[in-house]
Each structure stands twice: as structure tokens, then as C-alpha cells.
Design a protein around this motif. Sequence first.
Motif, mmCIF file in Angstrom:
data_model
loop_
_atom_site.group_PDB
_atom_site.id
_atom_site.type_symbol
_atom_site.label_atom_id
_atom_site.label_comp_id
_atom_site.label_asym_id
_atom_site.label_seq_id
_atom_site.Cartn_x
_atom_site.Cartn_y
_atom_site.Cartn_z
ATOM 1 N N MET A 58 0.830 -1.260 0.011
ATOM 2 C CA MET A 58 0.206 -0.063 -0.003
ATOM 3 C C MET A 58 0.873 1.312 -0.008
ATOM 4 O O MET A 58 0.237 2.455 0.155
ATOM 5 N N THR A 59 2.180 1.094 0.020
ATOM 6 C CA THR A 59 2.826 2.282 -0.143
ATOM 7 C C THR A 59 4.142 2.183 -1.264
ATOM 8 O O THR A 59 4.364 1.081 -1.532
ATOM 9 N N ALA A 60 4.822 3.339 -1.546
ATOM 10 C CA ALA A 60 5.879 3.122 -2.501
ATOM 11 C C ALA A 60 6.809 4.448 -2.198
ATOM 12 O O ALA A 60 6.113 5.424 -1.665
ATOM 13 N N ARG A 61 8.004 4.401 -2.643
ATOM 14 C CA ARG A 61 8.900 5.527 -2.506
ATOM 15 C C ARG A 61 8.953 6.239 -3.838
ATOM 16 O O ARG A 61 8.896 5.733 -4.896
ATOM 17 N N GLN A 62 8.640 7.581 -3.674
ATOM 18 C CA GLN A 62 8.919 8.536 -4.874
ATOM 19 C C GLN A 62 9.241 9.732 -4.301
ATOM 20 O O GLN A 62 8.855 10.130 -3.440
ATOM 21 N N GLY A 63 10.327 10.335 -5.060
ATOM 22 C CA GLY A 63 10.607 11.834 -4.868
ATOM 23 C C GLY A 63 11.340 11.959 -3.334
ATOM 24 O O GLY A 63 10.980 12.854 -2.718
ATOM 25 N N GLY A 64 11.905 10.877 -3.051
ATOM 26 C CA GLY A 64 12.614 10.786 -1.663
ATOM 27 C C GLY A 64 11.719 10.636 -0.361
ATOM 28 O O GLY A 64 12.155 10.788 0.796
ATOM 29 N N ARG A 65 10.168 10.348 -0.737
ATOM 30 C CA ARG A 65 9.494 9.960 0.451
ATOM 31 C C ARG A 65 8.468 8.766 0.150
ATOM 32 O O ARG A 65 8.481 8.393 -1.013
ATOM 33 N N THR A 66 7.987 8.339 1.281
ATOM 34 C CA THR A 66 7.102 7.307 1.155
ATOM 35 C C THR A 66 5.767 7.760 0.767
ATOM 36 O O THR A 66 5.251 8.583 1.828
ATOM 37 N N VAL A 67 5.160 7.327 -0.029
ATOM 38 C CA VAL A 67 3.766 7.810 -0.486
ATOM 39 C C VAL A 67 2.786 6.414 -0.719
ATOM 40 O O VAL A 67 3.261 5.461 -0.844
ATOM 41 N N TYR A 124 3.934 22.380 -18.939
ATOM 42 C CA TYR A 124 2.849 21.738 -18.064
ATOM 43 C C TYR A 124 3.591 20.804 -17.124
ATOM 44 O O TYR A 124 2.889 20.314 -15.984
ATOM 45 N N HIS A 125 4.636 20.081 -17.875
ATOM 46 C CA HIS A 125 4.965 18.861 -16.897
ATOM 47 C C HIS A 125 5.494 19.468 -15.636
ATOM 48 O O HIS A 125 5.557 18.724 -14.657
ATOM 49 N N ALA A 126 6.487 20.449 -15.754
ATOM 50 C CA ALA A 126 7.005 21.074 -14.421
ATOM 51 C C ALA A 126 5.901 21.621 -13.484
ATOM 52 O O ALA A 126 6.092 21.159 -12.360
ATOM 53 N N ARG A 127 4.792 22.171 -14.018
ATOM 54 C CA ARG A 127 3.524 22.572 -13.254
ATOM 55 C C ARG A 127 3.079 21.190 -12.625
ATOM 56 O O ARG A 127 2.685 21.348 -11.391
ATOM 57 N N PHE A 128 2.882 20.190 -13.368
ATOM 58 C CA PHE A 128 2.151 18.993 -12.985
ATOM 59 C C PHE A 128 3.273 18.375 -11.880
ATOM 60 O O PHE A 128 2.537 17.806 -10.698
ATOM 61 N N LEU A 129 4.592 18.106 -12.014
ATOM 62 C CA LEU A 129 5.503 17.578 -10.920
ATOM 63 C C LEU A 129 5.352 18.233 -9.736
ATOM 64 O O LEU A 129 5.127 17.550 -8.758
ATOM 65 N N ALA A 130 5.203 19.491 -9.646
ATOM 66 C CA ALA A 130 5.042 20.317 -8.576
ATOM 67 C C ALA A 130 3.767 20.151 -7.648
ATOM 68 O O ALA A 130 3.435 19.968 -6.584
ATOM 69 N N LEU A 132 1.994 17.274 -8.236
ATOM 70 C CA LEU A 132 2.164 15.470 -8.003
ATOM 71 C C LEU A 132 2.629 15.672 -6.486
ATOM 72 O O LEU A 132 2.262 14.825 -5.538
ATOM 73 N N GLU A 133 3.621 16.481 -6.398
ATOM 74 C CA GLU A 133 4.483 16.618 -5.036
ATOM 75 C C GLU A 133 3.751 17.079 -3.844
ATOM 76 O O GLU A 133 3.693 16.450 -2.755
ATOM 77 N N GLU A 134 2.892 18.023 -4.093
ATOM 78 C CA GLU A 134 1.940 18.536 -3.376
ATOM 79 C C GLU A 134 0.783 17.519 -2.578
ATOM 80 O O GLU A 134 0.627 17.422 -1.728
ATOM 81 N N VAL A 135 0.395 16.881 -3.672
ATOM 82 C CA VAL A 135 -0.753 15.832 -3.748
ATOM 83 C C VAL A 135 -0.128 14.487 -2.658
ATOM 84 O O VAL A 135 -0.725 14.325 -1.796
ATOM 85 N N GLN A 136 0.965 14.278 -3.055
ATOM 86 C CA GLN A 136 1.817 13.122 -2.405
ATOM 87 C C GLN A 136 2.069 13.412 -0.951
ATOM 88 O O GLN A 136 1.774 12.837 0.026
ATOM 89 N N ARG A 137 2.543 14.678 -0.908
ATOM 90 C CA ARG A 137 2.930 14.998 0.482
ATOM 91 C C ARG A 137 1.764 15.271 1.664
ATOM 92 O O ARG A 137 1.734 14.919 2.573
ATOM 93 N N GLU A 261 -0.937 27.431 -12.402
ATOM 94 C CA GLU A 261 -0.102 26.500 -12.120
ATOM 95 C C GLU A 261 -0.977 25.297 -11.755
ATOM 96 O O GLU A 261 -0.292 24.272 -11.525
ATOM 97 N N ARG A 262 -2.241 25.242 -12.096
ATOM 98 C CA ARG A 262 -2.936 24.161 -11.849
ATOM 99 C C ARG A 262 -3.658 23.604 -13.269
ATOM 100 O O ARG A 262 -4.566 22.931 -13.278
ATOM 101 N N VAL A 263 -3.266 24.440 -14.293
ATOM 102 C CA VAL A 263 -3.813 24.037 -15.509
ATOM 103 C C VAL A 263 -2.597 23.154 -16.404
ATOM 104 O O VAL A 263 -1.657 23.650 -16.522
ATOM 105 N N PHE A 264 -2.982 21.978 -16.667
ATOM 106 C CA PHE A 264 -2.083 21.113 -17.322
ATOM 107 C C PHE A 264 -2.209 20.880 -18.699
ATOM 108 O O PHE A 264 -1.336 20.044 -19.315
ATOM 109 N N LEU A 265 -3.402 21.273 -19.564
ATOM 110 C CA LEU A 265 -3.453 21.345 -21.039
ATOM 111 C C LEU A 265 -4.699 22.233 -20.921
ATOM 112 O O LEU A 265 -5.558 22.389 -20.303
ATOM 113 N N ASP A 266 -4.666 23.089 -22.044
ATOM 114 C CA ASP A 266 -5.412 24.044 -22.494
ATOM 115 C C ASP A 266 -5.492 24.303 -24.111
ATOM 116 O O ASP A 266 -4.685 24.987 -24.789
ATOM 117 N N GLY A 267 -6.256 23.160 -24.684
ATOM 118 C CA GLY A 267 -6.402 23.280 -26.307
ATOM 119 C C GLY A 267 -5.303 22.608 -26.847
ATOM 120 O O GLY A 267 -5.630 22.581 -28.134
#
Length: 507
Positions: A58-67, A124-130, A132-137, A261-267
Amino acid sequence: MLMTAEDYRESLRSLSPRVFVNGERVECVADDPRLAPGINGVGVTYDFAHEPAHRRLMTARQGGRTVNRMLHVDETCADLLDKLEAVRLVCKVSGCAQRYLSHDALAGFHMATHRADAVHGTDYHARFLAYLEEVQRRDLTLGVAMTDAKGDRSKRPADQPNPDTYVHVTERRDGGIVIRGTKAIVTGAPYMHEFLVMPCRTHRPEDAACAVACAVPVDAEGVTIVAKPAGRPGEAAAKFSARYGQSVGVVIFDDVFVPHERVFLDGEVEEAGHLTTSYATHHRQSCIGARAGFGDLLIGAGAMMSEANGLDPERHGHIRDAMVDLITITESFFACGVAASVYGVASESGTVMPEPVFANVGKLLLATRIYDMHRLAHYVSGGLVVALPGPDEDHNPQTAASLAAVLGGRGDIPAERRAEVARFMEDLTVSHQAGWYSVISLHGGGSPEAMKREIWRNYPVGERADLVGQLIDRGVYDAGQRVSRQPGRCCARGCEAPDRIAPEAAE
Ligand SMILES: Cc1cc2nc3c(=O)[nH]c(=O)nc-3n(C[C@H](O)[C@H](O)[C@H](O)COP(=O)(O)OP(=O)(O)OC[C@H]3O[C@@H](n4cnc5c(N)ncnc54)[C@H](O)[C@@H]3O)c2cc1C
């Protein structure tokens, strides 16, 4: 921080979504008994991440933390297999734990944003990675707002008389975009932290306003959720669904502002189509795990019901056959999920996606065989699953004792136990919640036609045709070994090729 189920329930108190259930405004999602079975279901994914027996899965390691596994973006085929098993685990306890949708959408966004940047030079990818980090944290739960209301199915979005049947961008401002429209079916909508909004189909350039992917907090201004109760709350006969079951909601976006910062595709129409199909591939594999968990419940209940009826599958072959059919259906679609993991496909963003043919074949199998699963469960159980008097009768001094005396089965199994198993089976295979499991199996993750299209699109039919073509050309059929055809001969045996038919013979 990995939350517990209790932390998750508490976290919902800090949000104030506009939610209606059965025509009434919900004051507090965390405390409303009509939503409790859904919150309990999601809660299983939180608590199991802390249990020693389940922690590895039920857990995994990603970005240096357990998620939490449900927020992890798969990097290897082993990750896909772990996710598949984790989904089966949480769904065999909860029926549907919703949160694998969060996982599947995060995976799709990871791939599509990377692809969009490569083609359009966007960020978009950099926005998304930021994000993702927040969601996991914060260990969030994300609802998937993909299925638009769609209006007239024969018309594309730009041709709909009411544009709000699809979520679309209405305005672009300096700091972000404004979206409006309706997502018609969102599992767990009232008790999500945020929604991941994405298109439900591939779009033409003229529908580019609908090619939008973004994250929206559940209580953003302009969001309204109109939901059904989760499971069968408060029903004494609902042995399982009074505790676990998911609400489904319509989510209306009424000019909702989404910051950049929360838009990941637009058009980006092409990449939006890629997002829809890659999400769907991940999600179909997850559906396999979820419904295998449901299969576990039916197999267990079927075994207990026939035992309580006094029948031994070892001696009564037709009961054993039905149970074996139930097992075969469950494990055959699960095996497709395993194969989709083992043959996982690496993506350019660094993630791994389930192999699409196996993921779609497995989902197609479960979508159609779910009705056979219910039939087999009914076959081994008998009519008591619909005929048993309601639980109030258990406390009626005028009938309870005599009913208990005659409605028992095997002597050493109390009548109350048989009644409990019958009600469990009724809940899972006959009640309106049972219908929910059928329809989510059939349409959840896309209707069967969508899977058939994907199987046909991805299966190497041309390779198979080439194979047979080469075998015919090499003449390997006769003796099973390679033979060559001589010039001037009609076949490998050496017959001479016939002359053209003489004109007189043709008369
Ligand atoms: C219980 C449940 C939970 C769900 N949870 C979520 C969720 O959390 N998030 C989410 O986004 N979605 C969710 N879904 C939605 C699911 O993805 C859709 O049900 C599915 O994609 C089918 O869409 P639809 O229900 O609008 O049916 P329709 O698209 O109306 O399909 C009905 C039938 O019409 C056919 N059809 C549709 N359009 C056409 C066309 N243009 N031409 C020919 N035939 C057509 C289909 O093949 C199908 O046979 C959920 C669904 C269920 C049942």
C-alpha cells in the motif's frame, strides 16, 4: 505525511463544498450518514498504508518520500503489479475504494504533460510535477471529473445546442483560465479533496475549448455537486453496503477560475486525446483489480451459502462446477491485469503504462461477465437471497423462533448465520447496490465499445496476417517443413503446371 482514515475524515472538515444529496444541502460531508459508507471505503486505502501486513503493497517510494500506493506514479512493471494487487486488496474489503482513480489520473497527466511540452514547448510537466509533489505530501484523494454530460451522443461538443454539456474554457485571464460545463458521473465527488478535470474523448480542432486538463479544489467557487447517497446507509439488511459503498455525483462547473499552476493542458487537442487514452488504459487495469476483489466476495459468499444449505461441492458436482466457473471468470480477467503489468510499456515521461491489449481485454471480460458472476452466485445460493423476511422479523416475538426453527439449513450452522450470509449475498447481487456494481463494471472506465476499439487499434493484426502470408508463401503446410516450389511446377510435389485450357475444350 501518510494520513489514517480518521485523519482523512477530519481533513474533510476544513473544506466547504456545495453538496446536495436527495435534494438537501449537506452541512458537513464528514458527518453526513448518507455519505459515511463512501468515506469508509476511501478510508481503507489510508488505514491499510499503516498496517504492517499491507504496508509494502500500500506504499511506495517516490521523490525521496514514502507515498500512498494510490498516489504513486508507476516507474516499473513491478509497480503496476503492486498497484493491481493493492486495488484488489482494498476493493475486496470495501467493494470500491475510489482512490485508484486518483492513481490512474496522475499517471495519465504525467504522460500527457510531458508529451505536450515536447511538442509545444509549454511548461505543463513542471507544473504537474509540483502539483504531484503537493498531492503526495498532503496524501490527498482526487476525484476524476472526466465523463462530460455529453448531451446528444451523435453530436460533437461544438455542435451541441447546450455547450455546458461539456466542460470547456470560456475565458483566459492573466493568472489563469475560467471553465464551465458539467461532468456527469464522478465517484465519491462529495468527499474528495480536489477534482482532476480532463476530457472524456478525443477532440477535433474545433472542439479545442474542451481539450482542458486541470486540478480544481472540491470547494472552489462555482463548483456544485449533486450526489446520491453512498451505498445503503442505515439499512439493517445491507450487511455490506451499510458500511461500504460509493456515492456518485454530478459536478457542475459554473465559471470556475483555475490558476495557471493548476492548468495542465489548454487546447492541445492531440495531447488531450493522449491523456484520455492513457488514463483509460491505466484505469481499465485498475478496474480489473477492483472487480477481482468483488469476485473474491462472491466466491466467499457462494461457498458459505452452499455450506449453510447443507451442500458439499465435493459431493454435489453441479455446485462445484458453478463455483469453479465463478473462480475461472474472476481469475481469467485478473490474469489479464497481471499480463498487462508484466508487459508494461515504458513511456517517454519515464513512467510505465499497462500493456493496452491485455488491459482492455481484461476490462472487457469483466464488463460482460459480471452478469454471469451474479447468475452463478444466485445459482449456488437459492431463492432465499430474495425471499428471506427482513431483519425486523428477527426481533418479532411472534415469528422469530418459528422462522429460525424452519429456515435453518445444515444442522451445525445456526439459522441466523444462514440468514446473515443470504442477506450478504442479497446486498451484493440483488439490491440496488448490486446493480451499481454491475453498471460500474459495464460502463466504468468506458463502455465495452471503447475497449473493443482499443483492442482493435493496438492488436498487431497485420503481423498475424504477415505470419500466415509467409507460411503460405513458403509452402510449409504440406509436411510441416520448409519446401520450395520449382519453376514451372504448380506445387511442391512437382506436378506440372496445367496449360491454358484449349479453346475447343472450353466450348
Ligand atoms: C458507477 C459509475 C462510476 C463512475 N465513475 C466515474 C468517475 O469517477 N469519473 C468519471 O469521469 N466517470 C465515471 N464513470 C463514467 C463512465 O466512464 C461512463 O459511464 C462511460 O464512459 C460511459 O459514458 P456514459 O455513461 O455517458 O454512457 P454513454 O456514452 O451514453 O453510452 C451509452 C451507450 O451508447 C453508446 N454510445 C455513446 N456515444 C456514442 C456515439 N457517439 N456513437 C455510437 N454509440 C455511442 C456507448 O457505446 C454505450 O453503449 C462512472 C460510471 C459509473 C457507472
